[in-house]
Every structure is written in structure tokens, then in C-alpha cells.
Scaffold this motif. Structure first.
Motif, PDB file in Angstrom:
ATOM      1  N   PRO A  58     -28.775 -11.767 -35.795  1.00 22.45           N
ATOM      2  CA  PRO A  58     -27.420 -12.282 -35.562  1.00 22.45           C
ATOM      3  C   PRO A  58     -26.496 -12.101 -36.760  1.00 22.45           C
ATOM      4  O   PRO A  58     -25.285 -12.138 -36.617  1.00 22.45           O
ATOM      5  N   MET A  59     -27.046 -11.918 -37.934  1.00 22.84           N
ATOM      6  CA  MET A  59     -26.246 -11.707 -39.137  1.00 22.84           C
ATOM      7  C   MET A  59     -25.894 -10.231 -39.271  1.00 22.84           C
ATOM      8  O   MET A  59     -26.757  -9.363 -39.184  1.00 22.84           O
ATOM      9  N   ALA A  60     -24.613  -9.941 -39.479  1.00 19.71           N
ATOM     10  CA  ALA A  60     -24.183  -8.562 -39.700  1.00 19.71           C
ATOM     11  C   ALA A  60     -24.636  -8.106 -41.080  1.00 19.71           C
ATOM     12  O   ALA A  60     -24.484  -8.831 -42.068  1.00 19.71           O
ATOM     13  N   LEU A  61     -25.195  -6.899 -41.156  1.00 19.27           N
ATOM     14  CA  LEU A  61     -25.649  -6.401 -42.455  1.00 19.27           C
ATOM     15  C   LEU A  61     -25.611  -4.884 -42.476  1.00 19.27           C
ATOM     16  O   LEU A  61     -25.707  -4.214 -41.445  1.00 19.27           O
ATOM     17  N   PHE A  62     -25.462  -4.356 -43.686  1.00 20.59           N
ATOM     18  CA  PHE A  62     -25.631  -2.927 -43.910  1.00 20.59           C
ATOM     19  C   PHE A  62     -26.197  -2.736 -45.307  1.00 20.59           C
ATOM     20  O   PHE A  62     -26.171  -3.656 -46.139  1.00 20.59           O
ATOM     21  N   ALA A  63     -26.764  -1.577 -45.533  1.00 18.28           N
ATOM     22  CA  ALA A  63     -27.376  -1.283 -46.825  1.00 18.28           C
ATOM     23  C   ALA A  63     -26.743  -0.040 -47.417  1.00 18.28           C
ATOM     24  O   ALA A  63     -26.249   0.834 -46.699  1.00 18.28           O
ATOM     25  N   VAL A  64     -26.741   0.029 -48.743  1.00 20.78           N
ATOM     26  CA  VAL A  64     -26.207   1.192 -49.450  1.00 20.78           C
ATOM     27  C   VAL A  64     -27.221   1.647 -50.492  1.00 20.78           C
ATOM     28  O   VAL A  64     -28.102   0.883 -50.908  1.00 20.78           O
ATOM     29  N   ASP A  65     -27.080   2.906 -50.918  1.00 24.77           N
ATOM     30  CA  ASP A  65     -27.916   3.382 -52.017  1.00 24.77           C
ATOM     31  C   ASP A  65     -27.226   3.088 -53.340  1.00 24.77           C
ATOM     32  O   ASP A  65     -26.208   2.375 -53.384  1.00 24.77           O
ATOM     33  N   ASP A  66     -27.779   3.635 -54.427  1.00 22.06           N
ATOM     34  CA  ASP A  66     -27.226   3.301 -55.741  1.00 22.06           C
ATOM     35  C   ASP A  66     -25.855   3.908 -55.988  1.00 22.06           C
ATOM     36  O   ASP A  66     -25.185   3.565 -56.968  1.00 22.06           O
ATOM     37  N   GLN A  67     -25.392   4.814 -55.113  1.00 21.59           N
ATOM     38  CA  GLN A  67     -24.048   5.369 -55.222  1.00 21.59           C
ATOM     39  C   GLN A  67     -23.059   4.664 -54.292  1.00 21.59           C
ATOM     40  O   GLN A  67     -21.895   5.050 -54.219  1.00 21.59           O
ATOM     41  N   GLN A 124     -26.640  -3.565 -35.545  1.00 19.34           N
ATOM     42  CA  GLN A 124     -25.733  -3.586 -34.402  1.00 19.34           C
ATOM     43  C   GLN A 124     -24.645  -4.643 -34.554  1.00 19.34           C
ATOM     44  O   GLN A 124     -23.503  -4.436 -34.141  1.00 19.34           O
ATOM     45  N   GLN A 125     -24.974  -5.799 -35.137  1.00 24.21           N
ATOM     46  CA  GLN A 125     -23.978  -6.851 -35.304  1.00 24.21           C
ATOM     47  C   GLN A 125     -22.842  -6.380 -36.213  1.00 24.21           C
ATOM     48  O   GLN A 125     -21.658  -6.652 -35.949  1.00 24.21           O
ATOM     49  N   ALA A 126     -23.176  -5.643 -37.260  1.00 27.74           N
ATOM     50  CA  ALA A 126     -22.141  -5.100 -38.149  1.00 27.74           C
ATOM     51  C   ALA A 126     -21.299  -4.058 -37.421  1.00 27.74           C
ATOM     52  O   ALA A 126     -20.067  -4.019 -37.572  1.00 27.74           O
ATOM     53  N   LEU A 127     -21.938  -3.223 -36.627  1.00 24.75           N
ATOM     54  CA  LEU A 127     -21.191  -2.217 -35.869  1.00 24.75           C
ATOM     55  C   LEU A 127     -20.214  -2.872 -34.910  1.00 24.75           C
ATOM     56  O   LEU A 127     -19.064  -2.449 -34.769  1.00 24.75           O
ATOM     57  N   THR A 128     -20.665  -3.944 -34.248  1.00 24.39           N
ATOM     58  CA  THR A 128     -19.808  -4.642 -33.293  1.00 24.39           C
ATOM     59  C   THR A 128     -18.587  -5.237 -33.983  1.00 24.39           C
ATOM     60  O   THR A 128     -17.451  -5.121 -33.501  1.00 24.39           O
ATOM     61  N   GLN A 129     -18.796  -5.889 -35.114  1.00 24.33           N
ATOM     62  CA  GLN A 129     -17.689  -6.552 -35.799  1.00 24.33           C
ATOM     63  C   GLN A 129     -16.726  -5.555 -36.441  1.00 24.33           C
ATOM     64  O   GLN A 129     -15.531  -5.837 -36.557  1.00 24.33           O
ATOM     65  N   LEU A 130     -17.244  -4.409 -36.860  1.00 21.94           N
ATOM     66  CA  LEU A 130     -16.395  -3.433 -37.553  1.00 21.94           C
ATOM     67  C   LEU A 130     -15.810  -2.380 -36.607  1.00 21.94           C
ATOM     68  O   LEU A 130     -14.918  -1.636 -36.995  1.00 21.94           O
ATOM     69  N   GLY A 131     -16.344  -2.297 -35.369  1.00 19.32           N
ATOM     70  CA  GLY A 131     -15.785  -1.373 -34.390  1.00 19.32           C
ATOM     71  C   GLY A 131     -16.213   0.064 -34.567  1.00 19.32           C
ATOM     72  O   GLY A 131     -15.583   0.973 -34.012  1.00 19.32           O
ATOM     73  N   TYR A 132     -17.277   0.311 -35.335  1.00 17.18           N
ATOM     74  CA  TYR A 132     -17.745   1.673 -35.575  1.00 17.18           C
ATOM     75  C   TYR A 132     -18.986   1.976 -34.744  1.00 17.18           C
ATOM     76  O   TYR A 132     -19.698   1.073 -34.298  1.00 17.18           O
ATOM     77  N   ALA A 133     -19.273   3.268 -34.556  1.00 17.18           N
ATOM     78  CA  ALA A 133     -20.571   3.728 -34.080  1.00 17.18           C
ATOM     79  C   ALA A 133     -21.426   4.039 -35.299  1.00 17.18           C
ATOM     80  O   ALA A 133     -20.907   4.385 -36.373  1.00 17.18           O
ATOM     81  N   ARG A 134     -22.739   3.962 -35.137  1.00 19.06           N
ATOM     82  CA  ARG A 134     -23.622   4.116 -36.286  1.00 19.06           C
ATOM     83  C   ARG A 134     -23.464   5.469 -36.994  1.00 19.06           C
ATOM     84  O   ARG A 134     -23.383   5.508 -38.230  1.00 19.06           O
ATOM     85  N   PRO A 135     -23.386   6.591 -36.280  1.00 20.86           N
ATOM     86  CA  PRO A 135     -23.240   7.885 -36.990  1.00 20.86           C
ATOM     87  C   PRO A 135     -21.959   7.985 -37.812  1.00 20.86           C
ATOM     88  O   PRO A 135     -21.893   8.767 -38.753  1.00 20.86           O
ATOM     89  N   ASP A 136     -20.938   7.169 -37.456  1.00 18.24           N
ATOM     90  CA  ASP A 136     -19.675   7.232 -38.201  1.00 18.24           C
ATOM     91  C   ASP A 136     -19.773   6.569 -39.566  1.00 18.24           C
ATOM     92  O   ASP A 136     -18.908   6.774 -40.426  1.00 18.24           O
ATOM     93  N   ALA A 170     -28.337  -1.716 -52.406  1.00 16.15           N
ATOM     94  CA  ALA A 170     -27.995  -3.119 -52.160  1.00 16.15           C
ATOM     95  C   ALA A 170     -27.952  -3.365 -50.661  1.00 16.15           C
ATOM     96  O   ALA A 170     -27.703  -2.449 -49.871  1.00 16.15           O
ATOM     97  N   VAL A 171     -28.208  -4.608 -50.301  1.00 20.08           N
ATOM     98  CA  VAL A 171     -28.038  -5.071 -48.925  1.00 20.08           C
ATOM     99  C   VAL A 171     -26.817  -5.984 -48.882  1.00 20.08           C
ATOM    100  O   VAL A 171     -26.694  -6.900 -49.702  1.00 20.08           O
ATOM    101  N   ILE A 172     -25.921  -5.726 -47.956  1.00 25.73           N
ATOM    102  CA  ILE A 172     -24.684  -6.501 -47.832  1.00 25.73           C
ATOM    103  C   ILE A 172     -24.719  -7.227 -46.486  1.00 25.73           C
ATOM    104  O   ILE A 172     -24.873  -6.594 -45.442  1.00 25.73           O
ATOM    105  N   THR A 173     -24.611  -8.544 -46.519  1.00 28.65           N
ATOM    106  CA  THR A 173     -24.513  -9.339 -45.293  1.00 28.65           C
ATOM    107  C   THR A 173     -23.133  -9.981 -45.242  1.00 28.65           C
ATOM    108  O   THR A 173     -22.545 -10.299 -46.283  1.00 28.65           O
TER     109      THR A 173
END
Length: 732
Positions: free
Chosen positions: A183-192, A200-212, A282-285
Motif C-alpha cells: 500500500p505504500m508508494a515506493l521506488f528505488a534508484v541507483d547511486d546516480q 504499482q502504488q507509486a505508478l498510480t499516484q504519479l500517473g506513469y507506466a513502469r517503462p516510462d 536508495a529506496v524512496i517511499t
């Protein structure tokens, strides 16, 4: 190329991979830390737009930065020629059925040296197979033949559909499902700062598709600007700061930019992932803060404005008055405070009714607002009393503006039901200079000057003078000053306590929780309530003397009960604004606690919302000094003042006492019920416990119980009793 290893071996390796992702120390004891390369690819024949972790480029070429591999050839360039046909054939077969795979083959670095890798991948899609994305992990492994055979193509076989829950692809798919359905929106990034995963929760809130999003720079896409559109440079980005420092950032209030170019208010946390001493990503929630912000803004406005006239209320005026006083001291400017009291309001209210009275107050508020200079502050203090802060004026200018207000009201005619009323106003004026002691003293002086204007004929302006002791005596304050001195010196004060009880029955096991109250005894041994003498004590800087007496007497009582401390949860002691801002009082408190040798966690110091925010820096220092010992803190009268919930995050308070003004009618008034519910909910989100005051009936208690309020206090819960009559552990 060769087939998959034994399931038990996969389970061990996958467990190690996920352990390392959380903490590099999980690899202690291993012979070496393997190179791990997460990747993403579109599930098409050409395998276009493969995203590969920066580690592949660093491993294969010695360069630091990762990239999108724009075409298949760049990945094929590293694939060993003898394994190429077998690998592509195996991938082609898995792509047709979209089943998970586990392959072992060789990649070559720029010098032509082969490196064996175990490649594990799964097909992920959002219900439409044609939009599947491969999510995989390549891991360097030892040469399975240990150099016994020449470097040539080995037997190839696509991985069958996994049958055991412990096999690597099944575990990878399961972990992805857990994250994707969280239920928590999250995404991860590399060191750059490039996005490597998004659920999916992050995609829903941000309005993006995953490949984008995958492989794109999170800062440039989502964190590029503040809410007003002001660009944020990458070095100033909180994501960049977290990656560079390796320190987690919690509960950031910021915005993320949606695909439709709208700013989404969020509460965001950034947790760096470490590889050795450096952050590997990093993981961003985040949580949508739109509703929270709307509720907070509404509560802030309601807490700072008079509901009848829309002017500022008393507490917001006090906050701004303290700010004006600080400005006068810092910038050597002078302001003025006006106290206005309508002279004929009671007559109009009594003869034409409260509806007419309310309408008159609204019209007077509009009249004064239309006349006020830009930047000046107007407030309704209550009843027919108003106040104004005039910024940067000389005494002559202040007197002229006050006279203009007086004439404005005098010339106004109020029409109501075929009747016409004229009215006047009496005005008290006091200068706000660097020598002024406090906002409370200034308001008291303006009130006194206003009363002097009434007593000398009404419809006039009276300017307060510092040496005008006749005004003070007219209010009887000097009489109280003398009595307060005597009461403190001759033990003419007496301590009472009132219980604060948890709403939940299981909370009562923690022990007794009560608030210390003070009363004065007169010559006939009758009790005088604090409302009679504490205002004068505040006005003439005597409240700290009373606070010292209360602390000494309370600690003496606690020392007498030392062997019963296990039965005490918290003893709450009120502190005045003068004490909070007095460094000598803090020194006295610390010495008294050390001398008594009592457990500091049994003490809870209570300050009002207004005092805490008008003395924010001093309050922080006091809370920090006492909090380091274990003392607790309570913010009194919360909700009716001018506070922003933003200030609350700066104060390490444990309890919020919801103002009794809202609580006493909560069983009948829907507005009060909504306010109490909102304050309680937001307090809990911030990790604070709530105490409701003025609980005077079982009906109120039941409403508060349904809301989830933590503690209650009031005559229905328990009347104040003399402190000396209480023995901890005894049943009431």
C-alpha cells in the motif's frame, strides 16, 4: 552455457543477495563479494532499451557510470561468442511462454577475459502480456569447470517452470509481487539517482507506466522543482544529499511532479542502500499529503481567526505581537498596540438581540479592515473588544491613526430593523519598543489604558505611560502583586491534583497520572482560584516565583512517596511563559531534579500552545535539556490557538491537550466534534498522544472513546483534591 544449479544452492544465493541489498555486513565470512548486476529489459525479440546497473559498465570497462543500452548489440558485445547462440535460444523460448529463467554463461570484459555469471530473470506485467518487462539479476560466479575444460560453448537448456517455492525465480517473482502490491508508494534508484524499480502504488499516484520511469533520472523527472515551479538543482536535491551523505531523510514535506505536470504534495522518506562505505542507491517511499495539507490548512485558519468576523483571534494576535516585539528589539524600530472597546454595544445587543449584535461586530470588523494600512494586524479579542498592531510608527503617528479609528466608529450609523444606532469606541494605546518586556505585558497595558479612556468619559484615546501606576491600581493589579508576594513567602499557596486517566482500560496499569494545580488561601482560609491571581502574576513577572514554589513543593511530596514511585505514571507541572524563557529557571529545575534524585521520567512539564510558539527557541532548549534526562512534555490548550502543525514537528512533546473549548460541547456540536477528531488524528500521525480536557459528562466520554482519544481529564473523571491527601498505590 549450462543449466540451472540445484534449488538448494539457488535458495542460499538468493538469500545472500537480498541480505546484501539490506546490509553489506551480511557477506562477512564469504570468500569474496560477488558482482551483482540488476537489469530491466522489454520482452521483445530485439530486447530494445535494456537498462543495466552501473556495475556492469564498471565491471566490463572500468568506467563508473551506468546507462541505457540503446540496442541489443551492446549487450551482445560482452556475451562470449561460444555461448551466444545457446543463450539467445534459451531466452527466446522463455519469452514465448513468459516463464522465469536461470542461466549460466560467460561475459567478456574489454581485455577478452571471460567471467561466468548466473542470470536469473522473471517476466513482470500489469495484466497485459504484451507490456511485459523482464526484471533480472546477473551475479558473478566461480568458473563451474575450474579451468578443466577449454572456454567453449557448454550444453544449454532453458530452465523449466519452477516447481518449488524456494527456487530463485519463484522467490524473485514473489518478492516483486509483495513490493508491487504494497500500500505504500515506493521506488528505488541507483547511486546516480536513476530509477531501478517502482511499484504499482507509486505508478498510480504519479500517473506513469513502469517503462516510462525505469532508467530515468528521478530528480529530473519527479523532483525537478518546488511546488511554485522554482527549479531545484541536483546538488540541492534531498535525493542527492542522501546518496552523498548516506544518511536517511525522514518525513520530508515536498512535492513530486506527476506525468500530467501537476505537483503532488507528499510526505517522503529516503533510505540509502549501502555497499561498503558508499551508498549504492536508495529506496524512496512517499504518501499523498493532499488531504493532510488541506486539513492542516483549514485547522490553521480556524485556530488563528475569529469565526464571527474573520479577523485574527487573541492568540494569533499574541503571536504577532511577540514577533513585532522581536522586530523592535532587533531592528530598532517602534510599533504600537491599540486596544478598542465599543462603548454602546451592550445596549444594542440587549435591545435588538444577539443577531443584531453579531451583525454589528461583523460590520465594525469590515469598517476597521477597510481603513487599516497594509501590513497592520487587526484582531477580535472577544465580545466587543478589538485590537490592532500598527507597524513602524512614531508615537505621534500612532495617536493620529488611533484617533482616525475612533472617528471612523463615531461617524458610523448602524441600521437594524428600521432603527438607527450610533456608537463610539474607547481606545487604549501602548508603544511597542525594544524596552517592552513581553506581549502579555503590552496587551495588559493597552487594556488598562482602554479602561482609563472609558473611566474618563469614553469615546477617546488614552496612551499608556510606563510610570502611570494609577492605571495599574485602577485594575487592582497592585493589590494582587502584594498578595502574591506574601503567599509565596508565607506558604499561602496550596497544591491540588486532578487525575488524567487513559480511555483504554489496559492503559491504567501504567500507574497514576495527574496534573498539579495551585490555589491561594485568603485570610479566612478560603480558596482563591488561579484565574483570580495568575493573570496579574503573568503581567508583573511573578509567575516564575510561583512556578519555583510549585516545583519545590511537588518534588518534596514525591520524595515522601519515593518507595511508591512504581505506582506513578506521570506528574504534570504547568510552566508559565516567563519561566520557559528564563535561563535561570531552567538552571533551577536541573539542580532541583539532581538534588531530589527522583526518576525524571515521572515528571511531565506542561506549557500552553501560545507560550511554546511565542517562545519557540527557548521552548526547544528547555525541552531538549530536560528531555535528555527523560522528562516528558505536554502542550496545553492545543487547537484554539494560532499554531501551525509545522511548529509541532519542532517540539518533542509527548502529549497534546485538546482545548476544553472544543471538548465541552463535543457531544452536541458537530463542528467541535470534527475539530477534536481532526486534531486527534493528526496528533496520532505525528506520534503524539492526546488528552481531552473538560470531560464533564459520560456522553462526552463516550464520544471521545469512539474517536480514539488516549486520555481524559475533567470533573466527570475526577475533581481536584489536595495533593497532600494522595498516597500513591491507594485506591481512590
Amino acid at each position: 552455457m549450462k543449466g540451472k544449479p540445484a534449488p538448494d544452492d539457488l535458495e542460499r544465493v538468493i538469500a545472500q543477495v537480498h541480505a546484501m541489498d539490506r546490509a553489506p555486513d551480511a557477506w562477512q565470512g564469504s570468500d569474496q563479494v560477488p558482482t551483482m548486476i540488476p537489469y530491466m529489459a522489454k520482452a521483445v525479440d530485439e530486447l530494445k532499451r535494456i537498462y543495466v546497473s552501473p556495475r556492469l559498465k564498471q565491471w566490463m570497462s572500468g568506467q563508473d557510470k551506468g546507462r541505457f543500452l540503446k540496442d541489443h548489440d551492446r549487450w551482445l558485445a560482452h556475451l562470449h561468442p561460444d555461448d551466444r547462440e545457446a543463450v539467445l535460444d534459451a531466452l527466446g523460448q522463455t519469452r514465448e511462454t513468459q516463464r522465469a529463467y536461470c542461466l549460466e554463461y560467460r561475459l567478456q570484459d574489454l581485455d577478452g577475459r571471460p567471467h561466468w555469471v548466473r542470470d536469473m530473470g522473471a517476466y513482470i506485467h500489469d495484466g497485459r502480456r504484451e507490456r511485459a518487462v523482464i526484471q533480472g539479476l546477473m551475479m558473478e560466479i566461480p568458473d563451474p569447470y575450474d579451468g578443466a575444460q577449454p572456454a567453449q560453448a557448454h550444453e544449454t537448456s532453458p530452465l523449466p517452470v519452477p516447481s518449488g517455492p524456494t527456487e530463485a525465480p519463484q522467490l524473485a517473482r514473489h518478492l516483486h509481487q509483495l513490493l508491487d502490491q504494497a500500500p505504500m508508494a515506493l521506488f528505488a534508484v541507483d547511486d546516480q539517482g536513476q530509477i531501478t524499480y517502482v511499484n504499482q502504488q507509486a505508478l498510480t499516484q504519479l500517473g506513469y507506466a513502469r517503462p516510462d520511469l525505469l532508467g530515468r533520472a528521478a530528480h529530473g523527472l519527479l523532483l525537478k522543482a518546488r511546488e511554485d515551479g522554482t527549479p531545484v538543482a541536483w546538488p540541492d536535491s534531498p535525493l542527492h544529499q542522501a546518496l552523498c551523505s548516506g544518511q536517511a531523510l525522514e518525513r520530508l514535506e515536498t512535492v513530486l511532479w506527476r506525468r500530467d505536470r501537476r505537483a503532488l504534495p507528499v510526505h517522503m522518506a529516503i533510505t540509502p542502500l549501502r555497499a561498503g562505505t558508499a551508498a549504492s542507491g536508495a529506496v524512496i517511499t512517499f504518501q499523498d499529503a493532499t488531504e493532510y495539507r488541506s486539513m492542516s490548512t483549514q485547522l490553521d485558519y480556524q485556530a488563528s481567526h475569529d469565526p464571527l468576523t474573520g479577523l485574527l483571534n487573541r492568540r494569533e494576535l499574541m503571536f504577532r505581537l511577540e514577533r513585532a516585539l522581536h522586530d523592535a528589539r532587533r531592528q530598532h524600530v517602534q510599533h504600537a498596540l491599540l486596544y478598542l472597546d465599543l462603548d454602546q454595544f451592550k445596549l444594542i445587543n440587549d435591545t435588538s438581540g444577539h443577531q443584531a449584535g453579531d451583525e454589528l461586530l461583523r460590520r465594525i470588523a469590515t469598517l476597521l479592515t477597510d481603513h487599516a494600512r497594509q501590513g497592520d494586524a487587526l484582531a477580535r479579542l472577544g465580545g466587543d473588544e478589538f485590537a490592532a498592531i500598527l507597524h513602524e510608527v512614531t508615537p505621534e503617528q500612532a495617536m493620529r491613526l488611533a484617533e482616525e479609528m475612533r472617528e471612523l466608529v463615531e461617524n458610523y450609523r448602524f441600521h437594524w430593523e428600521n432603527r438607527q444606532f450610533s456608537l463610539t469606541v474607547s481606545v487604549g494605546l501602548v508603544p511597542v519598543t525594544r524596552e517592552s518586556s513581553s506581549g502579555i505585558t503590552l496587551l495588559s497595558a493597552a487594556d488598562t489604558a482602554c479602561n482609563a479612556a472609558k473611566d474618563t468619559g469614553r469615546n477617546r484615546v488614552h496612551a499608556f505611560k510606563k510610570d502611570d501606576t494609577g492605571l495599574m491600581r485602577m485594575q487592582g493589579d497592585m493589590h494582587w502583586v502584594s498578595r502574591i508576594h506574601s503567599a509565596v513567602e508565607e506558604n499561602g499557596l496550596q497544591l491540588f491534583c486532578q487525575p488524567i486517566r487513559p480511555v483504554a482500560p489496559e492503559g491504567r496499569k501504567a500507574g497514576t497520572h495527574f496534573e498539579i494545580l495551585v490555589r491561594m488561601r485568603d485570610h479566612d482560609d478560603k480558596l482563591i482560584p488561579p484565574s483570580a491571581f495568575l493573570p496579574a502574576a503573568e503581567r508583573y513577572n511573578l509567575s516564575t516565583r510561583i512556578d519555583r514554589w510549585v516545583v519545590r513543593q511537588t518534588l518534596d511530596w514525591m520524595c515522601d512517596q519515593r518507595d511508591r514511585m512504581d505506582h506513578l505514571d506521570a506528574c504534570a507541572i504547568n510552566l508559565s511563559g516567563h519561566s520557559v524563557g528564563n535561563s535561570e529557571f531552567l538552571k533551577f529545575l536541573l539542580e532541583a531534579l539532581q538534588t531530589s534524585n527522583l526518576p525524571p521520567e515521572k515528571l511531565c512539564f506542561e506549557v500552553t500552545e501560545t507560550v511554546a510558539i511565542c517562545n519557540l527557541d527557548n521552548a526547544r532548549h528547555l525541552f531538549s535539556s530536560l528531555g535528555s534526562l527523560g522528562c516528558r512534555f505536554s502542550l496545553d490548550d492545543f487547537g484554539s490557538g494560532m499554531s501551525s502543525f509545522g511548529y509541532l514537528r519542532d517540539l518533542p512533546v509527548h502529549y497534546l491537550k485538546i482545548d476544553g473549548l472544543f471538548v465541552r460541547d463535543v457531544a452536541q456540536d458537530e463542528t467541535d466534534r470534527a475539530l477534536v477528531q481532526s486534531i486527534n488524528d493528526i496528533a496520532h500521525v505525528m506520534g503524539k498522544q492526546t488528552i481531552a480536557e473538560f470531560v464533564e459528562s459520560d456522553a462526552i466520554l463516550q464520544v471521545l472513546r469512539e474517536m480514539g482519544v488516549d486520555y481524559v481529564q475533567g470533573h466527570h473523571i475526577g475533581h481536584p483534591v489536595p495533593l497532600h491527601s494522595i498516597t500513591l498505590g491507594d485506591r481512590p
